[in-house]
Structures are given as C-alpha cells and as structure tokens.
Design a protein around this motif. Structure first.
Motif, PDB file in Angstrom:
ATOM      1  N   LEU A   1      -6.791   3.194  -2.551  1.00 57.58           N
ATOM      2  CA  LEU A   1      -7.960   2.963  -1.702  1.00 57.58           C
ATOM      3  C   LEU A   1      -7.620   3.195  -0.244  1.00 57.58           C
ATOM      4  N   ARG A   2      -6.365   2.976   0.081  1.00 53.02           N
ATOM      5  CA  ARG A   2      -5.981   3.063   1.478  1.00 53.02           C
ATOM      6  C   ARG A   2      -5.413   4.431   1.853  1.00 53.02           C
ATOM      7  N   GLN A   3      -5.608   5.399   0.983  1.00 46.22           N
ATOM      8  CA  GLN A   3      -5.131   6.747   1.281  1.00 46.22           C
ATOM      9  C   GLN A   3      -5.579   7.198   2.661  1.00 46.22           C
ATOM     10  N   ARG A   4      -6.867   6.971   2.944  1.00 44.05           N
ATOM     11  CA  ARG A   4      -7.439   7.400   4.212  1.00 44.05           C
ATOM     12  C   ARG A   4      -6.707   6.695   5.363  1.00 44.05           C
ATOM     13  N   GLU A   5      -6.528   5.378   5.170  1.00 41.99           N
ATOM     14  CA  GLU A   5      -5.855   4.619   6.218  1.00 41.99           C
ATOM     15  C   GLU A   5      -4.452   5.163   6.455  1.00 41.99           C
ATOM     16  N   ILE A   6      -3.764   5.449   5.344  1.00 40.89           N
ATOM     17  CA  ILE A   6      -2.405   5.959   5.487  1.00 40.89           C
ATOM     18  C   ILE A   6      -2.423   7.301   6.193  1.00 40.89           C
ATOM     19  N   GLY A   7      -3.398   8.139   5.848  1.00 39.98           N
ATOM     20  CA  GLY A   7      -3.547   9.432   6.513  1.00 39.98           C
ATOM     21  C   GLY A   7      -3.762   9.258   8.009  1.00 39.98           C
ATOM     22  N   ILE A   8      -4.661   8.350   8.374  1.00 39.51           N
ATOM     23  CA  ILE A   8      -4.945   8.120   9.798  1.00 39.51           C
ATOM     24  C   ILE A   8      -3.692   7.663  10.517  1.00 39.51           C
ATOM     25  N   ARG A   9      -3.015   6.691   9.881  1.00 44.28           N
ATOM     26  CA  ARG A   9      -1.831   6.154  10.529  1.00 44.28           C
ATOM     27  C   ARG A   9      -0.797   7.254  10.755  1.00 44.28           C
ATOM     28  N   ARG A  10      -0.673   8.135   9.754  1.00 53.35           N
ATOM     29  CA  ARG A  10       0.310   9.203   9.936  1.00 53.35           C
ATOM     30  C   ARG A  10      -0.131  10.161  11.025  1.00 53.35           C
ATOM     31  N   ALA A  11      -1.443  10.441  11.080  1.00 56.96           N
ATOM     32  CA  ALA A  11      -1.936  11.327  12.135  1.00 56.96           C
ATOM     33  C   ALA A  11      -1.717  10.693  13.505  1.00 56.96           C
ATOM     34  N   LEU A  12      -1.701   9.374  13.545  1.00 57.85           N
ATOM     35  CA  LEU A  12      -1.505   8.684  14.819  1.00 57.85           C
ATOM     36  C   LEU A  12      -0.030   8.482  15.136  1.00 57.85           C
TER      37      LEU A  12
ATOM     38  N   ALA B   1       5.767   7.009  11.247  1.00 57.83           N
ATOM     39  CA  ALA B   1       6.796   7.625  10.421  1.00 57.83           C
ATOM     40  C   ALA B   1       6.722   6.992   9.036  1.00 57.83           C
ATOM     41  N   PRO B   2       7.173   7.730   8.002  1.00 51.68           N
ATOM     42  CA  PRO B   2       7.113   7.165   6.644  1.00 51.68           C
ATOM     43  C   PRO B   2       7.732   5.773   6.554  1.00 51.68           C
ATOM     44  N   TRP B   3       8.867   5.588   7.227  1.00 48.08           N
ATOM     45  CA  TRP B   3       9.509   4.271   7.078  1.00 48.08           C
ATOM     46  C   TRP B   3       8.623   3.172   7.660  1.00 48.08           C
ATOM     47  N   GLN B   4       7.840   3.550   8.676  1.00 48.04           N
ATOM     48  CA  GLN B   4       6.972   2.530   9.249  1.00 48.04           C
ATOM     49  C   GLN B   4       5.874   2.142   8.269  1.00 48.04           C
ATOM     50  N   LEU B   5       5.446   3.133   7.487  1.00 47.34           N
ATOM     51  CA  LEU B   5       4.430   2.828   6.472  1.00 47.34           C
ATOM     52  C   LEU B   5       5.026   1.984   5.353  1.00 47.34           C
ATOM     53  N   VAL B   6       6.261   2.341   4.960  1.00 49.53           N
ATOM     54  CA  VAL B   6       6.927   1.532   3.934  1.00 49.53           C
ATOM     55  C   VAL B   6       7.069   0.099   4.419  1.00 49.53           C
ATOM     56  N   ALA B   7       7.441  -0.022   5.700  1.00 51.14           N
ATOM     57  CA  ALA B   7       7.593  -1.369   6.252  1.00 51.14           C
ATOM     58  C   ALA B   7       6.259  -2.111   6.205  1.00 51.14           C
ATOM     59  N   MET B   8       5.179  -1.370   6.453  1.00 48.30           N
ATOM     60  CA  MET B   8       3.867  -2.006   6.420  1.00 48.30           C
ATOM     61  C   MET B   8       3.571  -2.545   5.016  1.00 48.30           C
ATOM     62  N   VAL B   9       3.797  -1.678   4.005  1.00 48.83           N
ATOM     63  CA  VAL B   9       3.553  -2.114   2.624  1.00 48.83           C
ATOM     64  C   VAL B   9       4.457  -3.287   2.283  1.00 48.83           C
ATOM     65  N   ALA B  10       5.746  -3.147   2.634  1.00 46.40           N
ATOM     66  CA  ALA B  10       6.698  -4.207   2.305  1.00 46.40           C
ATOM     67  C   ALA B  10       6.287  -5.508   2.982  1.00 46.40           C
TER      68      ALA B  10
ATOM     69  N   ARG C   1       3.265  -6.490   3.759  1.00 40.48           N
ATOM     70  CA  ARG C   1       2.138  -7.101   3.045  1.00 40.48           C
ATOM     71  C   ARG C   1       2.584  -7.738   1.753  1.00 40.48           C
ATOM     72  N   VAL C   2       3.342  -6.949   0.953  1.00 43.03           N
ATOM     73  CA  VAL C   2       3.816  -7.491  -0.322  1.00 43.03           C
ATOM     74  C   VAL C   2       4.711  -8.693  -0.071  1.00 43.03           C
ATOM     75  N   GLY C   3       5.524  -8.590   0.974  1.00 41.79           N
ATOM     76  CA  GLY C   3       6.464  -9.670   1.279  1.00 41.79           C
ATOM     77  C   GLY C   3       5.751 -10.971   1.585  1.00 41.79           C
ATOM     78  N   ARG C   4       4.688 -10.876   2.379  1.00 35.90           N
ATOM     79  CA  ARG C   4       3.942 -12.104   2.698  1.00 35.90           C
ATOM     80  C   ARG C   4       3.387 -12.730   1.434  1.00 35.90           C
ATOM     81  N   LEU C   5       2.844 -11.831   0.597  1.00 34.50           N
ATOM     82  CA  LEU C   5       2.260 -12.299  -0.656  1.00 34.50           C
ATOM     83  C   LEU C   5       3.334 -12.939  -1.542  1.00 34.50           C
ATOM     84  N   LEU C   6       4.489 -12.264  -1.609  1.00 32.53           N
ATOM     85  CA  LEU C   6       5.593 -12.792  -2.405  1.00 32.53           C
ATOM     86  C   LEU C   6       6.026 -14.159  -1.904  1.00 32.53           C
ATOM     87  N   LEU C   7       6.159 -14.232  -0.586  1.00 30.86           N
ATOM     88  CA  LEU C   7       6.660 -15.468   0.005  1.00 30.86           C
ATOM     89  C   LEU C   7       5.722 -16.622  -0.351  1.00 30.86           C
TER      90      LEU C   7
END
Ligand SMILES: Nc1ncnc2c1ncn2[C@@H]1O[C@H](COP(=O)(O)OP(=O)(O)OP(=O)(O)O)[C@@H](O)[C@H]1O
Ligand SMILES: [Mg+2]
Lengths: 836, 222
Positions: free
Chosen positions: A739-750, A753-762, A764-770
């Motif tokens: 669902l967030r493909q568009r968001e990821i696309g925008i973020r990359r256009a802005l 870097a890939p690692w920054q996106l991974v960090a973003m996902v991590a 979110r998941v991390g908060r949820l995990l915690l």
C-alpha cells in the motif's frame, strides 16, 4: 441454486486470483485449530471424559476421611482419605442403603503384577482386584466369555480372571481361543473366563490393568499385601457406588452414613485399643463423603489439572493468534479488493450479494481449514502421546473424541466468520467513489485501518512473547528440578526389586535371601555399598504407620509418619549423612532390642529436642518400645518436589516376613552392574525375576515426566505461536508496504537512500515489537505467578528466560520482515509513482 | 551547462517487445534556464524527466549533470547527485497523507545531513515564503489542490536543488491555481534556479524562455 454455484465459482476465482493471503490464512487456521484440537483431546481424556459405562453420571465415589489409625496404603486411584478397610467395604456393600438409595457398592484396587498366558512371554503391568459386583454395577457386557460375578468373589475367591481388552488384543492378538486357558498373575494360575469390553480400561485413570481378578484373591496374588483380610485397621480398598433412580448424592450420602456411624461405634471402636477420649471422638466423628464418580477414581487427573489447564490456555492463545492472523490477512485482502467491491457495487450488485460472496469465501476458508486441521491434530496427538513422557502413564491415547471434532468445526467457523467476514464487510463499506477513483487501497489503507492492523500484529507478538516466556520458565523449572538437593545420592546408584514370595519362598528363606543379596551385592566388583530398602525411593510410594514418642506429644496430622525398613549400609549407599548416633548394623535383627533412626524433620515434628538418641518410640502396646539410636539428615522420600517429610527408619532384619524388597547399590559402573545383577540373582534364586532394574537417576527422570510433558507442550505452543505471528507479521508488512509503494517512491524521489527506508520500516516494526514484547512479558509474568504451583524454584521474572524469549521474537520478526521489505525496495520509484 | 544529453536512448520492454520511448536525445540546458517540454500524450515526456531526475538509469547514451558523468556513475553516486542537485514536482502533488504540511516540507531535509535546528529554520523559512504558515499543522487532505501543489513546490525546493523538474505541475489544478503555481516557478527561475517543466498548457509553456517538443521519443524545437 445456480446463484449459489455462481457465487461459489466467483469466490473460487477470487481466491485463485490472490492465493497467497488465503494460503497463509489456511495454514494459520490448520495449525491453530489442529493444535487446539490435539490439546483439547488430551485435556478431555484426562479430566472430562466419563467412563465408558452405562449411565456414568450416576456413579459416586466413596471417601472416608478422618482419623485412620493402623496402616493405610493408597495409590493413584486416590488419596489416603479415600481408602477403606476390606471388612468395612464388605459391610457397606450390604448396608440397608444399598438396594434403596444405592444400587450397589463395589470395590477395587490395582496392584503391580507379572502376567503371562501360558506359552506367552511374561509382561510386567498391573492387575485389578475387583469385587464380584464391579462389572455389573458399571453395567458392562463382556467382549468375550463372561465378566466377573459375585460368585467369583466369595470367601476364598474363584481362581478366575477377566482380561482387559487392550491387553488381549495387544499381547494375545485378540485370540478368541483364550477362554478356559490359564493366565498366571504373579505366578498364580487363574482361568480366563472372559474379556472386558473394548474401550473400558478400568475405573482408575493411570492404573489401567491387564487383568481383572476377584478381590478375595488379593492375599494369594499380591505379595505386597499384608494379612489384613479381616483387619479393620488396614485401609487399602477403593469403593464406588451407583445411585438408584431419582436419588440425589446427598440423600445417598446421608443414608449410607447412618450405617457407617453404626459400624464405627459398634464394630470398630471396640477394636481401637489404647485410644484416648479425644481421639475416640475424632474417630466417631468420621463421615463418608460421596462425590461424583462419572470419571472413575483417579488423582491423576486432579494432579495433572493445573498443567492441562495451562496447556489449554496456551492452546487458546495460539488460537487467538490464529484469529488475529486471519483478521489481518483478510483485512489486507479486503482492502486490496475494495476497488473490486466498489466496481461491482457501481454496476448494480447489491450489498447483500457482495456480503454473500464474502460469506461464501469465508465459509470455503473455514471448511478447508477444518479439514486441513484434522491431520494436523492427529499428527500432533500422535507425536504428543508417543514422544512425550508422562502421556503413557496417564494412559492418554492419540484419539479425538466427538467433542474434540465438533470443537474443531466450531472453532474453524467462528474464527473465519468473526475474523474473516468482518474485514470484508468493513472494506465494502468503504466509500465506493473514493475506491473507484483508484484511491481504494489508500482509502481503506488509511491511518485508522493501518493502526488497527498494527494493533492486531502487536497482539500476536504479545501472545507469542507470552507463550515463549512461559515455555522458557517451565524449561527452567525442569532444570531446577534436576538440580534439587535430594539429600541422597542418585548418581552411580542402581536399584531393583525382588518379590520372592511370588515364587513361593517362605518367610525364613526370604530373609535369608535378602541378607545374602545385601552381602553378595556389596562384594560385586566396583560396588561401594549396597542395602535393602522396603520402600522404592522417589516413585511416589509411601509407607506410613502409627507411631508415638513415649512421654511425648503426637503432633496433629502426624499420626502416621512415613517410614522405611532398611539395611545397615543404606545411608552409606545413598550418601545420607548420619548426624547423631549410629546407622543400623547386622546385629539389629529379630530378638535384639528394637531400634530406630529418625531424620531431622522427624525430630522437629515430634519435638524430640537436641538429643533424640535414646528416646523411645512406641508403635503398638503389644510390642516393646523402639529406641532411637541415630539421627540422619533429611532426604527425599517419595518425591523430589516439596518439603522433605519426617521419616523414621527401622532395621528390616527386625521385621521378618517381608515379601518384596528393593535394593540400592552404589557403584562406579552402573551399567556394568546392571548386567551383573540378573546372573547373581539367577544363581541365588532360580526363577526369581529381577524387577524394575534401573538407575536411580532414571527413576527420578520418570518422576519429572509430567513436568516435562507440560514444558514440551508449552514449547510446542510457543513455536506454533511464534510461527503464526511471523506469518501474520509477514502478511501485515507485505500488505502495508504494498500500500505504501507510492510513499516509498516519493521518499526515494525526495532523496531517501535505501538504508534510510529500511531504517524506517525497522523503526515501525521495532516500535510494534517493543510494545508487543512488553505486553507479552507482563502477561507471562502474571500468568507464571498464577501458575506458580507448577514452577519449581523459578522466578517468574527470570531475566535470562525473558531475554531469550525476546531474542526469539525479534529474530522471527526480522525474518518475517526481510522479504516484504526487499520486495518493496526493489520496485523503482518511477514505477511506484506512475500508477497514480 | 547544467545538463548535457548526448545520444540518449531509452527502450521499454513491453510484453517482450522492445519499444523505444526516447530516441537519440540531444539536449543542453544552461544553468538558470527555464525550459518547457511539450508533446502529445505518450510521447515520452515523463520518461525524459525521470532520466533527467536520475530516477531512471536504464538508458544508453551520455548524460552530464552539473559536470558529473551520470552514465558512468554507480548507484551510490547517482543517489548523492540526485540528493544534491534535483528537486521534483509531480502532477498529483504526491504529498504524504499522514504527515502534516510542516512534516512534508521537512521530509527531503531529513534525508540530508542537516542539524535539526537548521532543518527547522529552513522549514520555517519555506512556510513563510510560500505563505503556508497558517497551514503547517494541517494534513494534505485538509488542503485544496492548489494549496497541496504549493506545498509540493515548497517541498521540492526546500533542499535548494540546482535543477527543479516539474511534471505537469498544473495538470490537476484550476487555471487560476495553475497561474499561481506558474508565477511561483517563474519567480524561482528568476532567483537563479534551473527549471524543466512538462506541460500541455501552451500559455504556461510560453512562460519559459525555451520550449522543446517530443514526438514519439524524438526531440525537436517547438
Ligand atoms: N514502465 C513502462 N513500461 C512500458 N512502457 C512504458 C513504461 N512507462 C512508460 N511507458 C511507455 O512509454 C511511452 C512514454 O510514456 P511517458 O509516460 O513518458 O509519456 P508522456 O509523454 O509523459 O505522456 P503523458 O502526457 O500522457 O503523461 C508510453 O508509450 C508509455 O506507454
Ligand atoms: Mg507523463
């Protein structure tokens, strides 16, 4: 009808179009429901299933609590309170209430027996003593021949036996020619007159016998039995009755107690010698207690109840995780299809029609899930029963009753309908216009919906964390049990038993044999010490008898402390320290002054003061006093857990006529020794089998079987729960990121870097995990506190366990995230933005 | 020259067929220039813009951006180059729905090494400059299309790119809103920013100093 077919077909097509979420949901369902069915089957067998007899609900169990002077022996059929003396059992069976309020009263008691049909190998197991009316009172009919009848159980008893169906099938291949042949029970030949009905395994869970024999044969068949046929102060028989039509348990109890009181005051009281007034009063105040007997008589279910409840709880958690999974997966599915729903609605499909299709899809899923969960359940049950120690001693079978199967169906339907249909309906309710503008996924993938999905995933993580932590705590408990200071040495100790009176040896030769054995065992190479012991240690067996301190108080509730009859090298063999005085010697034999050794707890309980040596004990007014000659440290007796009981020891040589004897040998080479014992015995007493030959360590292991059972099952649940959570996390993240493909696309256009996106996902998941981990941890700590009776010396906040559980969750979550994240990042931003 | 394209070819593979979308593009864009790209739908305008903006690297030919040879650069270098030099404005604004106006503005800065105080200052300045101060706490859904595009423009320039690429920035707007955005772009260009816009609107195309036309992937003067 054609409409239904049409709907079915379109549901099928919808599923085929996006099979992955459905497949994941199906796997979740099958695992969740299958494991629940398996655990429920065990629970139901151990705690709920009534005996397979006619009108089981009318059976009542008899219990006779209160002061019991004399000797009592009990087994897994029930506590000491439950046993009756044989004369009392016979008196009650003909009490006036029988024939009125009660249809009858039957007795039973199992004992260990070596059983063999002529020409077949001897098998060790159990035989069940039953009164003549046992089978008729249960309303059973034979599978073959006839069952035992009152005439079989009169006076000395007919030498007949009825075989248990399972044993007949297993050991004898269901041979119908068995009738009239002879079966040897502890060496005594009995005529086989019938086979009990299939499915009937006796009235004691955990005491499944191979043969049923008349109770009046007890003194011929069971070498462990004392000569107590007419002894009203020897309590050993279990009894149950059947309520007459229309009679309540209370009425029957009142009626039976009228007779019981008469028997106590007129027959039994005069026999109680030397009883002071206060004790007489207690003796006469005794009442029989009747309890529901539909499930037979066994304390096994009760003792396993907390464990099984815990398991059931764990299974329920897994089911909950399954539900969350289904909800999450189908919610994502529904959101992805919001556009489709809107399109259908815009071309005229009614809400009902859409709802019906969703319903059909959910029903298809439920059916498939239920069907697929059956092999899962069966597999799980077989694994549990075959591999988990303890299941065997509980007599649990890898089979599911009708209640389990209906439970499966109900669970499948409830979970899919509640958790599958709801999301579909919700996504249908999404504004059709927004959905049609191509903003469908965005509309239902709104922040609220995403939060909801995150909350579901959080719940799953919390539950997995809880299951993992509980499994860990139980494993820790098991470890602790293995490390308990028993006050005796188990390493390098080998035990075995002999029952020479089963081969017809008289008392004098038995004593001779026991003495020879003690001597010859000690002389075997590598042996450091060897001793006889009448009580098998750490098997749950206890021997208790009345004893009082001469000129001392008798502590309440300690009328019959436990004891053991032992040889001179007993403490040396088992590494128990003698603190004061001396151990027994070979001179402590018949004719010599009676002597005893007590342990520290005994000293404390009987207030023997700082110098117990020299004090005197009395066990019978007819016998001389017993002088305490030594004090030893406390040691484990019948169990590993719990406080070590007050114990006193007598020299076996001063108690002639013992029928069965255990021997413990401390050696450098246990397995080498185990090979030497049978030849030694064969030389000393041909035809006398060596029984229960095993290391003491192995005996202790067996004692922990049920704890291991719980731990293993909790671990299975934890693994299942974690797998399901990972699946759920995978589904949720895959969907969210799609669902967030568009968001990821925008973020990359802005410029991300890939690692920054991974960090973003991590992140979110991390908060949820915690959050999930914290909730799950709190729940585990609370539950472990509630179930602390099951945990042995484990802190419910054990940091190592909690950290390990956390590690497992984080690892599983990490694995679940890798694929969706990689997939989301592989899409070029150009592509992602082009769609809109 | 901030942009130099030589012999640039872009081929899409569609259902196994190789479809040339850009053919032998030769284009020079001077620093501070305002260029319009026009052409029929499907002619490759967006594709060209994606190439210019380093969103796409599946092409052949030569491309110098601000003196760097993009055709020889690796992914990392392209990423760095894009970050330092390029800003995007999209037809559909592409604001992030669950971030406020201020947060949307801060987004490009968060991907660049800037201390948070500097970030806040820049966001503040952009809000002031584009007249968005009153809207900074609102979510995109609470804004009109014109306002959203305003935020998008602000976001595109907040990291101070040398090259601003705008793909039909007015395509989804009413003409009055469109004029405002165009006025803004003209102003930015006057301040020295190089701008390349794709537009279907001849009036807006004319605001640029130079217009080129794409037809079937071939670039020609308009
Ligand atoms: N990912 C892709 N795969 C295949 N073909 C593509 C892809 N992206 C674009 N195309 C094709 O390339 C050609 C140019 O597309 P592009 O989006 O650049 O056109 P455009 O000039 O921007 O059109 P419009 O004015 O409609 O936006 C079109 O024919 C399009 O179908
Ligand atoms: Mg375009």
């Amino acid at each position: 009808m054609t409409k239904l077919m049409q709907d079915l077909r379109s549901a099928w097509r919808a599923i085929l179009k996006r099979p992955l979420p459905w497949l994941l949901a199906l796997v979740s369902l099958a695992l969740g429901i299958g494991s629940n069915t398996a655990v429920w089957s065990l629970y139901e067998q151990a705690l709920l299933r009534p005996l397979p007899v006619a009108q089981a609900e009318r059976l009542v169990n008899l219990s006779a609590p209160g002061l019991k002077e004399g000797s009592t022996t009990n087994n897994v059929a029930g506590p000491r309170d439950d046993v009756l003396s044989y004369p009392m059992l016979r008196d009650l069976a003909v009490a006036p209430a029988v024939g009125r309020e009660l249809v009858g009263i039957a007795g039973h008691r199992y004992f260990t027996a070596n059983t063999a049909v002529a020409g077949e190998a001897t098998t060790g197991g159990r035989a069940m003593l039953v009164t003549g009316n046992y089978f008729s009172l249960l309303g059973l009919s034979p599978a073959l021949g006839r069952l035992l009848q009152p005439a079989d159980d009169e006076a000395q008893g007919r030498r007949v036996a009825v075989l248990a169906h399972a044993w007949w099938k297993q050991a004898l291949g269901g041979d119908p020619g068995i009738l009239g042949r002879s079966v040897r029970v502890n060496g005594q030949a009995l005529e086989v007159v019938g086979v009990a009905p299939p499915g009937f395994r006796g009235t004691t869970l955990g005491g499944q016998p191979q043969v049923y024999v008349p109770m009046s044969l007890r003194w011929e068949l069971d070498p462990a039995a004392q000569d107590d046929r007419e002894d009203r102060r020897s309590y050993w028989a279990y009894a149950f009755g059947r309520l007459a039509e229309g009679v309540s348990l209370e009425q029957a109890q009142a009626a039976l107690n009228a007779s019981y009181r008469g028997l106590l005051s007129e027959v039994e009281l005069p026999l109680q010698q030397g009883m002071d007034a206060a004790r007489q009063e207690r003796f006469l105040a005794r009442e029989l207690v009747l309890t529901q007997g539909a499930r037979g008589q066994s304390s096994l279910g009760q003792s396993a109840a907390p464990a099984l409840l815990l398991l059931q709880g764990a299974a329920a958690l897994v089911l909950l995780i399954t539900c969350l999974n289904i909800a999450n997966l189908l919610l994502a599915q529904g959101a992805a299809r919001a556009g489709e729903y809107a399109l259908r609605a815009s071309i005229g499909a009614s809400r009902q029609r859409l709802a019906r299709q969703a319903l059909i899809e959910a029903a298809l899923l439920a059916t498939a899930g239920a069907v697929l969960s059956l092999p899962v359940a069966s597999l799980a049950l077989h694994v549990l029963v075959a591999w988990l120690p303890g299941a065997d001693s509980m007599g649990l079978l890898p089979e599911s009753g009708p209640s389990s199967l209906s439970l499966t169906l109900v669970m499948a339907l409830a979970t899919t309908l509640a958790f599958g249909l709801f999301p579909a309906l919700q996504s249908m309710a999404a504004a059709p216009l927004a959905a049609l503008r191509g903003e469908g996924p965005r509309a239902t993938g709104s922040r609220a919906a995403e939060r909801f999905r995150a909350a579901l995933a959080l719940g799953q993580v919390a539950f997995s964390m809880m299951a993992l932590a509980l499994a860990g705590l139980h494993a820790q408990s098991l470890l602790n049990l293995a490390r308990v200071d028993l006050g005796l040495r188990s390493e390098g100790v080998v035990g075995f038993a002999v029952s020479p009176d089963r081969s017809g040896m008289d008392g004098a030769s038995r004593t001779q044999l026991f003495e020879t054995l003690e001597r010859e065992l000690a002389a075997l190479p590598g042996v450091r010490a060897a001793s006889a012991s009448t009580v098998p240690l750490l098997t749950g067996s206890t021997w208790g008898t009345d004893i009082a301190v001469r000129d001392g108080p008798t502590p309440q509730g300690r009328d019959s402390p436990f004891y053991n009859l032992i040889g001179p090298a007993y403490f040396q063999t088992l590494g128990t320290t003698v603190l004061q005085g001396r151990a027994f010697s070979a001179g402590d034999r018949e004719g010599a002054p009676r002597v005893a050794i007590v342990n520290e707890s005994f000293v404390e309980a009987f207030e023997l003061g700082p110098s117990p040596v020299g004090r005197r004990l009395t066990d019978s007014p007819r016998l001389p006093d017993i002088e305490i000659v030594g004090v030893v440290e406390d040691s484990a007796y019948n169990a590993v857990r719990g406080p070590k009981p007050p114990l006193f020891y007598l020299s076996w040589r001063q108690n002639p006529g013992l029928r069965e004897m255990h021997f413990y040998v401390h050696t450098d080479d246990p397995y080498g020794l185990m090979a030497m014992i049978p030849p030694l015995l064969a030389r000393l007493a041909p035809d006398l089998p060596v029984e229960r030959l095993q290391t003491l360590d192995r005996t202790i292991d067996e004692l922990h079987d049920s704890q291991r059972f719980v731990t293993a099952l909790a671990a299975v649940m934890a693994v299942l729960g974690t797998t399901l959570s990972a699946l759920g996390l995978y589904g949720m993240l895959g969907y969210t990121l799609a669902l967030r493909q568009r968001e990821i696309g925008i973020r990359r256009a802005l410029g991300a870097a890939p690692w920054q996106l991974v960090a973003m996902v991590a992140g979110r998941v991390g908060r949820l995990l915690l959050a999930g981990i914290l909730f799950g941890m709190a729940a585990a700590i609370a539950l472990a506190h509630l179930g602390r009776a099951l945990l042995f010396e484990v802190d419910n906040r054990d940091p190592a366990v909690l950290l390990a559980a956390m590690g497992v969750i984080v690892l599983a979550a990490g694995l679940a995230c890798v694929v969706p994240t990689r997939r989301a990042l592989a899409i070029s931003p150009m592509e992602a933005l082009r769609c809109h | 020259m901030i942009v130099q394209l030589r012999q640039l070819d872009r081929i899409h593979v569609q259902a196994g067929l190789r479809v040339p979308v850009l053919r032998e593009i030769h284009l020079d864009i001077a620093e501070g220039e305002f260029l319009s790209i026009v052409g029929p739908s499907g002619s490759g305008k967006t594709t060209l813009l994606n190439v210019l903006g380093l969103m796409d690297h599946d092409w052949s030919g030569e491309y110098w951006l601000d003196g760097s040879a993009v055709h020889q650069a690796g992914a990392r270098q392209r990423q760095a180059l894009q970050r330092s030099a390029v800003g995007f404005i999209f037809q559909h604004y592409h604001l992030l729905d669950d971030l406020t106006v201020a947060e949307n503005l801060e987004l490009p800065l968060s991907y660049r090494d800037l201390p948070s105080t500097a970030r806040r200052e820049r966001v503040q300045a952009a809000l002031a400059r584009f007249g968005l101060e009153g809207k900074k706490g609102l979510y995109p859904a609470q804004l009109s299309g014109g306002q959203q595009q305003l935020v998008a423009v602000a976001r595109a320039v907040i990291a101070r790119p040398r090259l601003l690429l705008a793909d039909e920035p007015t395509g989804a707007l009413h003409s009055s809103q469109g004029r405002e955005i165009m006025a803004l772009l003209t102003e930015l260009n006057r301040e020295g920013m190089t701008i390349v816009q794709v537009t279907h609107n001849p009036e807006f195309a004319a605001l640029a100093a130079r217009t080129v036309e794409l037809r079937d992937g071939v670039l020609g003067a308009a």
